[in-house]
Design a protein around this motif. Structure first.
Motif, PDB file in Angstrom:
ATOM      1  N   THR A  44       0.867  -1.182   0.000  1.00 53.36           N
ATOM      2  CA  THR A  44       0.000   0.000   0.000  1.00 53.36           C
ATOM      3  C   THR A  44       0.898   1.224   0.000  1.00 53.36           C
ATOM      4  OG1 THR A  44      -0.113   0.275   2.391  1.00 53.36           O
ATOM      5  CG2 THR A  44      -1.739  -1.213   1.382  1.00 53.36           C
ATOM      6  N   LEU A  45       0.372   2.325  -0.500  1.00 53.99           N
ATOM      7  CA  LEU A  45       1.179   3.541  -0.661  1.00 53.99           C
ATOM      8  C   LEU A  45       0.354   4.746  -0.221  1.00 53.99           C
ATOM      9  CD1 LEU A  45       3.716   4.949  -1.875  1.00 53.99           C
ATOM     10  CD2 LEU A  45       2.564   4.886  -4.091  1.00 53.99           C
ATOM     11  N   ASP A  46       0.929   5.585   0.641  1.00 52.66           N
ATOM     12  CA  ASP A  46       0.277   6.831   1.064  1.00 52.66           C
ATOM     13  C   ASP A  46       1.209   7.988   0.784  1.00 52.66           C
ATOM     14  OD1 ASP A  46      -0.697   4.959   3.867  1.00 52.66           O
ATOM     15  OD2 ASP A  46      -2.071   5.686   2.343  1.00 52.66           O
ATOM     16  N   LEU A  47       0.663   9.079   0.287  1.00 57.87           N
ATOM     17  CA  LEU A  47       1.470  10.269  -0.001  1.00 57.87           C
ATOM     18  C   LEU A  47       1.003  11.421   0.884  1.00 57.87           C
ATOM     19  CD1 LEU A  47       3.580  11.690  -1.838  1.00 57.87           C
ATOM     20  CD2 LEU A  47       1.684  12.302  -3.346  1.00 57.87           C
ATOM     21  N   TYR A  48       1.954  12.038   1.593  1.00 53.88           N
ATOM     22  CA  TYR A  48       1.641  13.140   2.499  1.00 53.88           C
ATOM     23  C   TYR A  48       2.338  14.415   2.044  1.00 53.88           C
ATOM     24  CZ  TYR A  48       0.178   9.503   5.770  1.00 53.88           C
ATOM     25  OH  TYR A  48      -0.442   8.444   6.361  1.00 53.88           O
ATOM     26  N   ASP A  49       1.740  15.560   2.357  1.00 57.02           N
ATOM     27  CA  ASP A  49       2.445  16.815   2.094  1.00 57.02           C
ATOM     28  C   ASP A  49       3.264  17.208   3.320  1.00 57.02           C
ATOM     29  OD1 ASP A  49      -0.361  19.160   2.453  1.00 57.02           O
ATOM     30  OD2 ASP A  49       0.786  18.080   3.944  1.00 57.02           O
ATOM     31  N   ALA A  50       3.904  18.384   3.244  1.00 57.88           N
ATOM     32  CA  ALA A  50       4.850  18.766   4.293  1.00 57.88           C
ATOM     33  C   ALA A  50       4.171  18.966   5.634  1.00 57.88           C
ATOM     34  CB  ALA A  50       5.577  20.045   3.893  1.00 57.88           C
ATOM     35  N   SER A  51       2.870  19.283   5.630  1.00 61.25           N
ATOM     36  CA  SER A  51       2.226  19.452   6.931  1.00 61.25           C
ATOM     37  C   SER A  51       1.542  18.169   7.376  1.00 61.25           C
ATOM     38  CB  SER A  51       1.253  20.628   6.910  1.00 61.25           C
ATOM     39  OG  SER A  51       0.341  20.479   5.865  1.00 61.25           O
ATOM     40  N   GLY A  52       1.847  17.075   6.682  1.00 63.86           N
ATOM     41  CA  GLY A  52       1.347  15.794   7.144  1.00 63.86           C
ATOM     42  C   GLY A  52      -0.064  15.492   6.684  1.00 63.86           C
ATOM     43  N   HIS A  53      -0.623  16.295   5.765  1.00 59.22           N
ATOM     44  CA  HIS A  53      -1.943  15.969   5.229  1.00 59.22           C
ATOM     45  C   HIS A  53      -1.803  14.851   4.217  1.00 59.22           C
ATOM     46  CE1 HIS A  53      -3.161  19.961   6.719  1.00 59.22           C
ATOM     47  NE2 HIS A  53      -4.300  19.326   6.916  1.00 59.22           N
ATOM     48  N   LEU A  54      -2.683  13.904   4.300  1.00 58.77           N
ATOM     49  CA  LEU A  54      -2.690  12.816   3.341  1.00 58.77           C
ATOM     50  C   LEU A  54      -3.183  13.360   2.006  1.00 58.77           C
ATOM     51  CD1 LEU A  54      -2.330   9.710   3.125  1.00 58.77           C
ATOM     52  CD2 LEU A  54      -4.794   9.552   3.443  1.00 58.77           C
ATOM     53  N   LEU A  55      -2.366  13.234   0.962  1.00 59.06           N
ATOM     54  CA  LEU A  55      -2.765  13.726  -0.363  1.00 59.06           C
ATOM     55  C   LEU A  55      -3.414  12.631  -1.184  1.00 59.06           C
ATOM     56  CD1 LEU A  55       0.421  15.770  -1.310  1.00 59.06           C
ATOM     57  CD2 LEU A  55      -1.736  16.634  -0.413  1.00 59.06           C
ATOM     58  N   ALA A  56      -2.914  11.427  -1.081  1.00 59.77           N
ATOM     59  CA  ALA A  56      -3.448  10.341  -1.896  1.00 59.77           C
ATOM     60  C   ALA A  56      -3.022   9.024  -1.283  1.00 59.77           C
ATOM     61  CB  ALA A  56      -2.910  10.448  -3.318  1.00 59.77           C
ATOM     62  N   SER A  57      -3.830   8.011  -1.538  1.00 56.79           N
ATOM     63  CA  SER A  57      -3.515   6.658  -1.092  1.00 56.79           C
ATOM     64  C   SER A  57      -3.823   5.710  -2.229  1.00 56.79           C
ATOM     65  CB  SER A  57      -4.435   6.228   0.060  1.00 56.79           C
ATOM     66  OG  SER A  57      -4.068   6.874   1.221  1.00 56.79           O
ATOM     67  N   ASN A  58      -3.087   4.614  -2.287  1.00 56.12           N
ATOM     68  CA  ASN A  58      -3.415   3.606  -3.288  1.00 56.12           C
ATOM     69  C   ASN A  58      -3.047   2.242  -2.746  1.00 56.12           C
ATOM     70  OD1 ASN A  58      -2.195   1.970  -5.950  1.00 56.12           O
ATOM     71  ND2 ASN A  58      -4.206   2.915  -6.205  1.00 56.12           N
ATOM     72  N   ASP A  59      -3.892   1.283  -3.047  1.00 61.29           N
ATOM     73  CA  ASP A  59      -3.559  -0.092  -2.702  1.00 61.29           C
ATOM     74  C   ASP A  59      -3.122  -0.805  -3.993  1.00 61.29           C
ATOM     75  OD1 ASP A  59      -3.358  -2.695  -1.893  1.00 61.29           O
ATOM     76  OD2 ASP A  59      -5.452  -2.912  -1.295  1.00 61.29           O
ATOM     77  N   ASN A  60      -4.041  -0.989  -4.911  1.00 65.87           N
ATOM     78  CA  ASN A  60      -3.719  -1.656  -6.173  1.00 65.87           C
ATOM     79  C   ASN A  60      -3.830  -0.637  -7.309  1.00 65.87           C
ATOM     80  OD1 ASN A  60      -3.517  -4.049  -4.697  1.00 65.87           O
ATOM     81  ND2 ASN A  60      -5.727  -4.397  -4.875  1.00 65.87           N
ATOM     82  N   TRP A  61      -2.742  -0.482  -8.080  1.00 63.92           N
ATOM     83  CA  TRP A  61      -2.672   0.654  -8.998  1.00 63.92           C
ATOM     84  C   TRP A  61      -3.740   0.652 -10.075  1.00 63.92           C
ATOM     85  CZ3 TRP A  61      -1.645   0.089 -14.236  1.00 63.92           C
ATOM     86  CH2 TRP A  61      -1.194  -1.169 -14.644  1.00 63.92           C
ATOM     87  N   LYS A  62      -4.247  -0.546 -10.454  1.00 67.73           N
ATOM     88  CA  LYS A  62      -5.231  -0.565 -11.535  1.00 67.73           C
ATOM     89  C   LYS A  62      -6.589  -0.049 -11.081  1.00 67.73           C
ATOM     90  CE  LYS A  62      -3.280  -4.232 -14.331  1.00 67.73           C
ATOM     91  NZ  LYS A  62      -3.427  -5.599 -14.814  1.00 67.73           N
ATOM     92  N   GLU A  63      -6.752   0.057  -9.724  1.00 69.32           N
ATOM     93  CA  GLU A  63      -8.078   0.429  -9.233  1.00 69.32           C
ATOM     94  C   GLU A  63      -8.364   1.909  -9.380  1.00 69.32           C
ATOM     95  OE1 GLU A  63      -8.258  -3.332  -6.258  1.00 69.32           O
ATOM     96  OE2 GLU A  63      -8.258  -1.341  -5.355  1.00 69.32           O
ATOM     97  N   SER A  64      -7.323   2.713  -9.579  1.00 67.40           N
ATOM     98  CA  SER A  64      -7.601   4.112  -9.883  1.00 67.40           C
ATOM     99  C   SER A  64      -6.525   4.552 -10.863  1.00 67.40           C
ATOM    100  CB  SER A  64      -7.577   4.961  -8.617  1.00 67.40           C
ATOM    101  OG  SER A  64      -6.347   4.834  -7.983  1.00 67.40           O
TER     102      SER A  64
END
Ligand code: C2O
Ligand code: CU
Ligand code: CU
Length: 664
Positions: free
Chosen positions: A460-480
């Protein structure tokens, strides 16, 4: 009274979950009432929107206004349905401000909750709170650090209230809105309530209760059935004072289609705690205190790391009950007094802790970094000093590199992915003001396909910005974003791998966190590719933190340098370990070593302790590690692919960080 919008309780805000809501409060109170701050109690708000208790940025004075944003998102998903509330939270004055009337409800409706529960006019919020009135029926408040109570109990602001009801089920959402008083709610018939929820939304399953003892700020979500009672009158009672609070007159007959499902909502899986902290609710030098200290806005008593789960243990050596309330995230009960928790207190955010009791909770810090409160919700205990702050901190240290003449095109790091603090964390910085398109990939199964033993089977992959806000998450890449990711030509080769394709603003740092699905462990790879080479902004630094093991599981950082052979890019690579302890990492690698390889696998340079190597260049770049045991290399590199390997000296293991900087 002092009110939100002219009534007590104030205006009820009711919103579907996941919808961002901005609320502007105008302070039209007389100047002697002073500045106010609004806390949305139960909301997973950003720190700045949480109603900080003091400070010019947070208080709004008479004549001023302040807007708060509540995004309704928790851990990347819709916040759970619940009855929350909002109230004043000014340091040292919360008791008076709430007593004067600054209380309102905020209900989050959640389509994921069962739709068959009583709803519409059969879903009733009840704010129950006592007040004291003088001979002219005016509210009076006399501060008493033991807790202020009154002799008149109000239900939704009404004394001796009654309600005409039908012979069917009603959902009652009850807030103990008192400053200090507890109530034991019973029905005059002696029949049970079906409790379906708490402060934090629905329970996993309903629990029948005939007497419900609740302290200030606790909420009860219950269903009461008036079926078969047509023509009768009955009461919601307080068994502490033995007084009726609300009369129900059952005088309408209707068909009831509502039901209480036998299962409601499972608890969210927040993993196992990796850090334990202790909080004693004390009485010290004549004041209520926590761990012997009264509130100080300049002191922070805990710094949990974003994305981790912690265990907090509360004890109460005093002779009176305290109401432990923790802002920011919901808590799940691990044990009460060494035994199991009550079935109706699985997940909450305000808890009774009686004299001599011990309560163990766990919570996961998600989405927001910054300061939050922890206090006793007996408001005069809070005002007297029984409050402290914690600060949720970002998982990776960040650094500001200099501007970059040429640009690394890609970074990647491979390491063993474990739970909690040992997740694989990739940080990168975009310098320059242009927005830039990047793709971030988390690989596991394809490493196994190419012969890597022990690779993660599902990432699984989560992307955060510098203030720790979650920008995006992905589990399986084909799903989005499947089509867009395929179009980049660098789609992951395995469907269970993760990818995020996004355009990020420049002059900012970002963090990508790779985990094994459902807490699985194994070797994973995190990568960032620059897809926006035309933009003036640059991928200027990457850093990756992961667990450094031995053998195949050492940490491997890869990066690709663009540009031409004639114009080499000056790169500093660092391997950090001991200095991570300052960021709360408890199992940091004590003595990292670093080696740099070219794409043919030839060693280009190695370093153990950075002062033994290219000390002048590293100092000149402003990139000296803070600990002498850490490693750093400086190299002018022609275009090509490179690999940096971090290992523990003499096969030691622990959490390490590898970073590559593009320097001038
Ligand atoms: Cu309802 Cu910090 O409070
Ligand atoms: Cu709160
Ligand atoms: Cu208390």
């Amino acid at each position: 009274m002092w009110t939100y919008g002219g009534t007590y309780p104030g205006l009820t805000l009711r919103r579907p979950t996941g919808q961002s809501t901005r609320v502007t409060f105008f302070n039209n109170l007389p100047s002697l009432a002073g500045g106010k701050t609004v806390h949305h109690h139960g909301s997973h708000s950003a720190s700045a929107d949480d109603g900080q208790v003091t400070g010019a940025n947070f208080l709004f004075e008479p004549g001023q206004a302040r807007t708060y944003t509540y995004d309704g998102i928790e851990n990347g998903e819709n916040e759970r349905g619940a009855m929350q509330w909002y109230h004043d939270h000014r340091m040292g004055e919360t008791g008076m401000n709430v007593w004067m009337g600054l209380t309102g409800l905020f209900i989050i409706d959640d389509p994921a909750d069962p739709a068959t529960l009583p709803s519409g006019s059969y879903d009733l919020p009840l704010v129950i709170a006592d007040r004291q009135f003088d001979g002219n029926n005016q509210i009076q408040y006399f501060y008493d650090p033991a807790g202020v109570v009154g002799d008149t109990v109000l239900v939704n602001g009404t004394y001796q209230a009654y309600l005409n009801v039908a012979d069917r089920k009603y959902r009652l959402r009850i807030l103990n809105g008192a400053n200090a008083r507890r109530y034991i709610f019973t029905l005059s018939t002696g029949e049970p309530f079906m409790q379906i929820g708490t402060e934090s939304g629905l329970l996993p399953a309903p629990v029948a209760r005939t007497a419900m003892d609740v302290g200030p700020a606790e909420r009860l979500d219950v269903v009461v059935d008036f079926a078969g009672k047509l023509g009768q009158e009955l009461y919601l009672m307080d068994a502490y004072q033995v007084v009726p609070l609300l009369k129900f007159r059952v005088n309408q007959s209707v068909i009831d289609t509502s039901t209480i499902p036998s299962t409601l909502r499972p608890l969210p899986d927040i993993g196992q705690p990796t850090v334990t902290r202790n909080f004693s609710f004390d009485f010290t030098s004549n004041h209520w205190s926590i761990n012997g200290l009264t509130f100080d806005p300049n002191r922070i008593d805990a710094r949990p790391v974003l994305g981790t789960t912690e265990k907090w243990v509360f004890t109460n050596p005093t002779g009176t009950i305290h109401m432990v309330h923790i802002h920011d995230v919901d808590q799940q009960c691990l044990s009460r007094d060494g035994g199991p928790c009550y079935p109706y207190e699985k997940m909450k955010e305000t808890w009774s802790v009686g004299p001599g009791e011990t309560l163990e909770l766990k919570m996961k810090f998600t989405d927001h970094i910054g300061k939050y409160m922890l206090h006793c919700h007996i408001l005069e205990h809070e005002d007297d000093g029984m409050m402290t702050q914690f600060e949720v901190v970002a998982p990776t240290p960040t650094a500001t590199p200099g501007p970059a003449p040429a640009q690394p095109l890609n970074i990647s790091t491979r390491a063993r992915v474990q739970g909690g603090d040992n997740a694989l964390i990739g940080g990168f910085i975009l310098t320059g003001s242009d927005a830039k398109q990047v793709i971030i990939r988390a690989l596991g199964p394809s490493l196994a396909a190419s012969g890597m033993p022990g690779a993660l089977s599902d990432t699984t992959l989560d992307l955060y910005d510098a203030s720790g806000h979650l920008l995006a998450s992905n589990d399986n890449w084909k799903e989005s974003q499947k089509a867009q990711i395929l179009a980049t030509g660098i789609a992951p080769s395995e469907p269970l791998e993760s990818a995020i394709l996004t355009t990020l603003t420049g002059n900012s740092s970002y963090t990508a966190v790779v985990r094994g699905k459902n807490g699985a462990t194994g070797v994973g790879l995190v990568e960032v590719y620059d897809l926006g080479l035309g933009a003036t902004s640059k991928l200027a630094n990457i850093s990756t933190r992961g667990f450094v093991d031995t053998g195949d599981n050492v940490m491997i950082g890869g990066f690709i340098v663009g540009g031409s052979a004639a114009n080499p890019t000056r790169i500093v690579v660092r391997a950090l370990g001991p200095s991570l302890s300052r960021f709360g990492i408890t199992n940091a690698l004590q003595d990292p070593t670093l080696s740099l390889y070219d794409s043919n696998g030839s060693v280009m340079a190695t370093n153990d302790n950075w002062r033994d190597g290219q000390q002048p260049e590293i100092l000149a770049a402003g990139l000296a590690p803070t600990d002498d045991r850490e490693s750093a290399l400086f190299a002018p590199l022609p275009a090509g692919a490179y690999t940096a390997i971090v290992a523990g000296k003499n096969n030691t293991i622990g959490v390490g960080l590898v970073e590559a900087y593009n320097v001038q």
